[in-house]
Design a protein around this motif. Sequence first.
Motif, short mmCIF file in Angstrom:
data_model
loop_
_atom_site.label_atom_id
_atom_site.label_comp_id
_atom_site.label_asym_id
_atom_site.label_seq_id
_atom_site.Cartn_x
_atom_site.Cartn_y
_atom_site.Cartn_z
N LEU A 181 -2.62 4.91 5.42
CA LEU A 181 -3.47 3.73 5.43
C LEU A 181 -3.64 3.29 6.88
CD1 LEU A 181 -4.98 1.30 4.11
CD2 LEU A 181 -2.76 0.16 3.95
N ILE A 182 -4.90 3.19 7.33
CA ILE A 182 -5.21 2.70 8.66
C ILE A 182 -5.77 1.30 8.51
CG2 ILE A 182 -6.50 3.09 10.79
CD1 ILE A 182 -6.95 5.99 9.73
N GLY A 183 -5.24 0.35 9.29
CA GLY A 183 -5.75 -1.00 9.17
C GLY A 183 -5.55 -1.81 10.44
N THR A 184 -6.36 -2.84 10.58
CA THR A 184 -6.13 -3.77 11.69
C THR A 184 -4.91 -4.62 11.34
OG1 THR A 184 -7.61 -5.43 10.72
CG2 THR A 184 -8.58 -3.88 12.30
N VAL A 185 -4.25 -5.09 12.38
CA VAL A 185 -3.06 -5.93 12.17
C VAL A 185 -3.43 -7.15 11.35
CG1 VAL A 185 -1.34 -7.34 13.36
CG2 VAL A 185 -1.94 -5.11 14.28
N ILE A 186 -4.60 -7.73 11.61
CA ILE A 186 -5.03 -8.94 10.89
C ILE A 186 -5.32 -8.64 9.42
CG2 ILE A 186 -6.87 -10.66 10.72
CD1 ILE A 186 -7.01 -10.56 13.80
N ALA A 187 -5.99 -7.53 9.13
CA ALA A 187 -6.33 -7.19 7.75
C ALA A 187 -5.09 -6.89 6.91
CB ALA A 187 -7.29 -6.01 7.71
N VAL A 188 -4.07 -6.32 7.55
CA VAL A 188 -2.86 -5.92 6.82
C VAL A 188 -1.89 -7.09 6.67
CG1 VAL A 188 -0.86 -4.38 6.92
CG2 VAL A 188 -3.12 -3.51 7.49
N ARG A 189 -2.05 -8.09 7.52
CA ARG A 189 -1.16 -9.26 7.46
C ARG A 189 -1.25 -9.92 6.09
NH1 ARG A 189 -2.32 -12.94 12.16
NH2 ARG A 189 -1.15 -11.35 13.26
N GLY A 190 -0.12 -10.20 5.51
CA GLY A 190 -0.09 -10.84 4.21
C GLY A 190 -0.13 -9.88 3.04
N VAL A 191 -0.38 -8.61 3.31
CA VAL A 191 -0.38 -7.60 2.24
C VAL A 191 1.02 -6.99 2.18
CG1 VAL A 191 -1.37 -5.43 1.43
CG2 VAL A 191 -2.82 -7.08 2.62
N TYR A 192 1.72 -7.20 1.08
CA TYR A 192 3.08 -6.67 0.96
C TYR A 192 3.02 -5.27 0.36
CZ TYR A 192 7.97 -6.08 -0.18
OH TYR A 192 9.25 -5.60 -0.25
N ILE A 193 3.51 -4.32 1.14
CA ILE A 193 3.52 -2.93 0.69
C ILE A 193 4.95 -2.41 0.80
CG2 ILE A 193 2.58 -0.63 1.07
CD1 ILE A 193 0.22 -2.02 2.53
N ARG A 194 5.51 -2.01 -0.31
CA ARG A 194 6.89 -1.50 -0.31
C ARG A 194 6.91 -0.02 0.04
NH1 ARG A 194 10.11 -2.72 -5.55
NH2 ARG A 194 11.76 -2.05 -4.16
N ASN A 195 8.09 0.42 0.47
CA ASN A 195 8.36 1.83 0.71
C ASN A 195 7.46 2.49 1.76
OD1 ASN A 195 10.38 1.80 -1.30
ND2 ASN A 195 8.82 2.06 -2.88
N VAL A 196 7.11 1.75 2.79
CA VAL A 196 6.39 2.36 3.91
C VAL A 196 7.42 3.11 4.74
CG1 VAL A 196 5.04 1.93 6.00
CG2 VAL A 196 4.64 0.55 3.95
N LYS A 197 7.25 4.41 4.85
CA LYS A 197 8.23 5.24 5.55
C LYS A 197 7.98 5.30 7.05
CE LYS A 197 10.43 6.35 1.86
NZ LYS A 197 11.68 5.66 1.57
#
Length: 199
Positions: A56-72
């Motif tokens: 997943l590629i994302g801007t820091v702002i777009a990803v902020r607040g999105v909780y994603i578990r198990n990011v390796k």
Amino acid sequence: PNASTLILVGGKRTVEILHGFLENHLHAVTSLHGGRMLAQREEAVKSFITGLTPILIGTVIAVRGVYIRNVKQIINFDFPRSIDVYVDCIGRTGRDGTIGHATSFFSEENRNLANDLRDYLRESHQEVPEWLEHLVQETKQYSNHRRLYGGDRVSSSNSHLRVPKNGHHPLNNGGYDYDVQQDDSNHQQKSDIWWDIIS
């Protein structure tokens, strides 16, 4: 190979460029930025969480607040604008007692963060790479020179910081790979700090 990888960048144009590049190299990838419709953003996150697209590629702002578990793995393709944001970004991996891996690309334009990065590494009981110590000292000398004499220094002598890249971008194993391990009871992560001079 299928480990979930979150690539964080500074702007949506970079998101689009990286997305296209990785797709052209046959990687299963999705992306996230503020220019996407809500339904597209939700679909991208769902695709990443389910493992359909492990990158997943994302801007820091777009990803902020999105909780994603198990990011390796976290890759800060664009080094964050502050150490607080950097800490937040790398803190997205290695959660719940798991081991995560964080790689950050650090370039000449991030020079103003060198002192804060060194302090963070020290506070985290991580070894500070020699090139970072040199950069901090050079930045202090430059600041002192400007404070005492004003204007720009006469000559620039930072050649000792240049790391041979063999003509390659850091993603192609160029640059300087510095590997440190951080361990504590709740959070284990491995940080790679990359030094890349972009000419």
